[in-house]
Design a protein around this motif. Structure first.
Motif, PDB file in Angstrom:
ATOM      1  N   MET A 101       3.974  -5.119   1.483  1.00  0.00           N
ATOM      2  CA  MET A 101       3.314  -4.643   0.276  1.00  0.00           C
ATOM      3  C   MET A 101       2.475  -5.791  -0.274  1.00  0.00           C
ATOM      4  O   MET A 101       2.787  -6.961  -0.035  1.00  0.00           O
ATOM      5  N   MET A 102       1.420  -5.434  -0.998  1.00  0.00           N
ATOM      6  CA  MET A 102       0.631  -6.478  -1.654  1.00  0.00           C
ATOM      7  C   MET A 102       0.148  -5.978  -3.002  1.00  0.00           C
ATOM      8  O   MET A 102       0.023  -4.769  -3.218  1.00  0.00           O
ATOM      9  N   SER A 103      -0.083  -6.918  -3.866  1.00  0.00           N
ATOM     10  CA  SER A 103      -0.548  -6.603  -5.208  1.00  0.00           C
ATOM     11  C   SER A 103      -2.064  -6.581  -5.210  1.00  0.00           C
ATOM     12  O   SER A 103      -2.705  -7.414  -4.576  1.00  0.00           O
ATOM     13  N   ALA A 104      -2.619  -5.643  -5.936  1.00  0.00           N
ATOM     14  CA  ALA A 104      -4.069  -5.582  -6.093  1.00  0.00           C
ATOM     15  C   ALA A 104      -4.427  -5.987  -7.527  1.00  0.00           C
ATOM     16  O   ALA A 104      -5.284  -5.390  -8.156  1.00  0.00           O
ATOM     17  N   GLY A 105      -3.710  -6.958  -8.050  1.00  0.00           N
ATOM     18  CA  GLY A 105      -3.965  -7.431  -9.409  1.00  0.00           C
ATOM     19  C   GLY A 105      -3.558  -6.391 -10.427  1.00  0.00           C
ATOM     20  O   GLY A 105      -2.453  -5.873 -10.395  1.00  0.00           O
ATOM     21  N   ARG A 106      -4.464  -6.058 -11.305  1.00  0.00           N
ATOM     22  CA  ARG A 106      -4.159  -5.082 -12.361  1.00  0.00           C
ATOM     23  C   ARG A 106      -4.153  -3.655 -11.838  1.00  0.00           C
ATOM     24  O   ARG A 106      -3.658  -2.759 -12.494  1.00  0.00           O
ATOM     25  N   ALA A 107      -4.733  -3.472 -10.675  1.00  0.00           N
ATOM     26  CA  ALA A 107      -4.732  -2.137 -10.075  1.00  0.00           C
ATOM     27  C   ALA A 107      -3.351  -1.868  -9.487  1.00  0.00           C
ATOM     28  O   ALA A 107      -2.405  -2.614  -9.697  1.00  0.00           O
ATOM     29  N   ASN A 108      -3.234  -0.830  -8.733  1.00  0.00           N
ATOM     30  CA  ASN A 108      -1.972  -0.439  -8.110  1.00  0.00           C
ATOM     31  C   ASN A 108      -1.586  -1.378  -6.972  1.00  0.00           C
ATOM     32  O   ASN A 108      -2.415  -2.112  -6.458  1.00  0.00           O
ATOM     33  N   ASP A 109      -0.313  -1.335  -6.586  1.00  0.00           N
ATOM     34  CA  ASP A 109       0.136  -2.042  -5.389  1.00  0.00           C
ATOM     35  C   ASP A 109      -0.392  -1.305  -4.163  1.00  0.00           C
ATOM     36  O   ASP A 109      -0.797  -0.141  -4.239  1.00  0.00           O
ATOM     37  N   VAL A 110      -0.392  -1.992  -3.032  1.00  0.00           N
ATOM     38  CA  VAL A 110      -0.940  -1.430  -1.801  1.00  0.00           C
ATOM     39  C   VAL A 110       0.086  -1.583  -0.680  1.00  0.00           C
ATOM     40  O   VAL A 110       0.676  -2.652  -0.519  1.00  0.00           O
ATOM     41  N   MET A 111       0.284  -0.507   0.094  1.00  0.00           N
ATOM     42  CA  MET A 111       1.132  -0.563   1.286  1.00  0.00           C
ATOM     43  C   MET A 111       0.249  -0.932   2.474  1.00  0.00           C
ATOM     44  O   MET A 111      -0.779  -0.302   2.693  1.00  0.00           O
ATOM     45  N   VAL A 112       0.648  -1.947   3.231  1.00  0.00           N
ATOM     46  CA  VAL A 112      -0.042  -2.286   4.470  1.00  0.00           C
ATOM     47  C   VAL A 112       0.773  -1.613   5.576  1.00  0.00           C
ATOM     48  O   VAL A 112       1.891  -2.013   5.867  1.00  0.00           O
ATOM     49  N   VAL A 113       0.183  -0.548   6.144  1.00  0.00           N
ATOM     50  CA  VAL A 113       0.885   0.285   7.119  1.00  0.00           C
ATOM     51  C   VAL A 113       0.323   0.004   8.499  1.00  0.00           C
ATOM     52  O   VAL A 113      -0.882   0.150   8.730  1.00  0.00           O
ATOM     53  N   GLN A 114       1.193  -0.397   9.418  1.00  0.00           N
ATOM     54  CA  GLN A 114       0.773  -0.655  10.798  1.00  0.00           C
ATOM     55  C   GLN A 114       1.168   0.519  11.667  1.00  0.00           C
ATOM     56  O   GLN A 114       2.314   0.966  11.654  1.00  0.00           O
ATOM     57  N   SER A 115       0.190   0.988  12.426  1.00  0.00           N
ATOM     58  CA  SER A 115       0.413   2.122  13.321  1.00  0.00           C
ATOM     59  C   SER A 115       1.324   1.713  14.468  1.00  0.00           C
ATOM     60  O   SER A 115       1.332   0.565  14.902  1.00  0.00           O
ATOM     61  N   GLU A 116       2.086   2.684  14.952  1.00  0.00           N
ATOM     62  CA  GLU A 116       2.943   2.460  16.119  1.00  0.00           C
ATOM     63  C   GLU A 116       2.411   3.214  17.334  1.00  0.00           C
ATOM     64  O   GLU A 116       3.036   3.218  18.382  1.00  0.00           O
ATOM     65  N   ARG A 117       1.236   3.849  17.172  1.00  0.00           N
ATOM     66  CA  ARG A 117       0.629   4.621  18.267  1.00  0.00           C
ATOM     67  C   ARG A 117      -0.545   3.846  18.853  1.00  0.00           C
ATOM     68  O   ARG A 117      -1.497   3.531  18.141  1.00  0.00           O
ATOM     69  N   PRO A 118      -0.531   3.535  20.152  1.00  0.00           N
ATOM     70  CA  PRO A 118      -1.638   2.775  20.752  1.00  0.00           C
ATOM     71  C   PRO A 118      -2.971   3.518  20.699  1.00  0.00           C
ATOM     72  O   PRO A 118      -4.029   2.894  20.686  1.00  0.00           O
ATOM     73  N   ASP A 119      -2.931   4.864  20.644  1.00  0.00           N
ATOM     74  CA  ASP A 119      -4.167   5.647  20.621  1.00  0.00           C
ATOM     75  C   ASP A 119      -4.724   5.848  19.211  1.00  0.00           C
ATOM     76  O   ASP A 119      -5.749   6.492  19.032  1.00  0.00           O
ATOM     77  N   ASP A 120      -4.062   5.289  18.205  1.00  0.00           N
ATOM     78  CA  ASP A 120      -4.495   5.452  16.817  1.00  0.00           C
ATOM     79  C   ASP A 120      -5.768   4.637  16.583  1.00  0.00           C
ATOM     80  O   ASP A 120      -5.817   3.450  16.899  1.00  0.00           O
ATOM     81  N   SER A 121      -6.797   5.272  16.030  1.00  0.00           N
ATOM     82  CA  SER A 121      -8.051   4.561  15.760  1.00  0.00           C
ATOM     83  C   SER A 121      -7.886   3.549  14.619  1.00  0.00           C
ATOM     84  O   SER A 121      -8.678   2.628  14.490  1.00  0.00           O
ATOM     85  N   GLN A 122      -6.862   3.728  13.803  1.00  0.00           N
ATOM     86  CA  GLN A 122      -6.580   2.806  12.697  1.00  0.00           C
ATOM     87  C   GLN A 122      -5.240   2.110  12.967  1.00  0.00           C
ATOM     88  O   GLN A 122      -4.200   2.690  12.730  1.00  0.00           O
ATOM     89  N   GLN A 123      -5.265   0.900  13.463  1.00  0.00           N
ATOM     90  CA  GLN A 123      -4.020   0.179  13.742  1.00  0.00           C
ATOM     91  C   GLN A 123      -3.369  -0.345  12.461  1.00  0.00           C
ATOM     92  O   GLN A 123      -2.176  -0.586  12.434  1.00  0.00           O
ATOM     93  N   GLU A 124      -4.184  -0.505  11.422  1.00  0.00           N
ATOM     94  CA  GLU A 124      -3.649  -0.930  10.133  1.00  0.00           C
ATOM     95  C   GLU A 124      -4.374  -0.170   9.031  1.00  0.00           C
ATOM     96  O   GLU A 124      -5.586  -0.053   9.048  1.00  0.00           O
ATOM     97  N   ARG A 125      -3.592   0.357   8.100  1.00  0.00           N
ATOM     98  CA  ARG A 125      -4.151   1.089   6.969  1.00  0.00           C
ATOM     99  C   ARG A 125      -3.683   0.441   5.677  1.00  0.00           C
ATOM    100  O   ARG A 125      -2.534   0.025   5.561  1.00  0.00           O
ATOM    101  N   LEU A 126      -4.571   0.395   4.711  1.00  0.00           N
ATOM    102  CA  LEU A 126      -4.227  -0.049   3.366  1.00  0.00           C
ATOM    103  C   LEU A 126      -4.155   1.210   2.509  1.00  0.00           C
ATOM    104  O   LEU A 126      -5.171   1.845   2.251  1.00  0.00           O
ATOM    105  N   ILE A 127      -2.951   1.574   2.111  1.00  0.00           N
ATOM    106  CA  ILE A 127      -2.742   2.816   1.371  1.00  0.00           C
ATOM    107  C   ILE A 127      -2.268   2.473  -0.035  1.00  0.00           C
ATOM    108  O   ILE A 127      -1.240   1.797  -0.199  1.00  0.00           O
ATOM    109  N   PRO A 128      -3.007   2.918  -1.052  1.00  0.00           N
ATOM    110  CA  PRO A 128      -2.592   2.604  -2.422  1.00  0.00           C
ATOM    111  C   PRO A 128      -1.247   3.236  -2.752  1.00  0.00           C
ATOM    112  O   PRO A 128      -0.985   4.384  -2.394  1.00  0.00           O
TER     113      PRO A 128
END
Length: 177
Positions: free
Chosen positions: A125-152
């Motif tokens: 997890m990471m802080s976005a300052g005064r905004a919301n926190d962010v989940m750093v989500v790593q894909s477990e699927r090799p065919d996923d076009s997004q290996q890492e997603r930043l989801i608020p």
């Protein structure tokens, strides 16, 4: 008899010396940062060296914190503590209200969309300052076009549910984003 630590969480780090009377500068991960001083007993660890210490005084100082460890009364003793991570047992953390979670509880959970599409696991997890926190989500699927997603971490808007027992977070999120 000194009891052994069980399940530990890192709250900060002793960074350097402050003055000549055994005080140390600390970097705190707690929010607010002075909350680290709510714990009078720390488990400190560095390079395999580990022990319990008692904090007898502490305060905010400039943009950081300083603390005095019981029995450390000179600069040399304080210098010997630099670099130690500050930990406590998770059981010492205050209980949260229903629906509130510590970051460490979310890290490692699987994330899927409301439509059942697996997005991966919360790496951290990471802080976005005064905004919301962010989940750093790593894909477990090799065919996923997004290996890492930043989801608020926006409750109800994006995060629909957290189920610690199942190890699952359900989100309303486009898998292509």
């Amino acid at each position: 008899m000194q009891h052994k630590p069980t399940d530990l969480i890192t709250l900060g780090k002793i960074t350097s010396v402050y003055g000549v009377r055994g005080w140390v500068k600390i970097f705190s991960h707690t929010d607010p940062m002075d909350q680290i001083l709510d714990y009078e007993r720390w488990f400190i660890e560095r390079d395999g060296e580990r022990r319990w210490v008692n904090v007898d005084r502490g305060k905010s100082h400039g943009k950081g914190m300083i603390a005095h460890i019981q029995g450390v009364d000179d600069r040399a003793g304080a210098e010997a503590l630099a670099g130690f991570e500050i930990k406590i047992e998770r059981s010492m953390l205050p209980k949260l209200d229903d629906g509130d979670y510590y970051w460490w509880q979310l890290e490692g959970l699987a994330v899927e969309t409301v439509d059942g599409v697996a997005l991966g696991r919360v790496h951290h997890m990471m802080s976005a300052g005064r905004a919301n926190d962010v989940m750093v989500v790593q894909s477990e699927r090799p065919d996923d076009s997004q290996q890492e997603r930043l989801i608020p971490y926006l409750w109800e808007q994006v995060v629909k549910s957290v189920d610690l027992d199942r190890g699952m977070i359900t989100v309303d999120w486009d898998p292509e984003f």
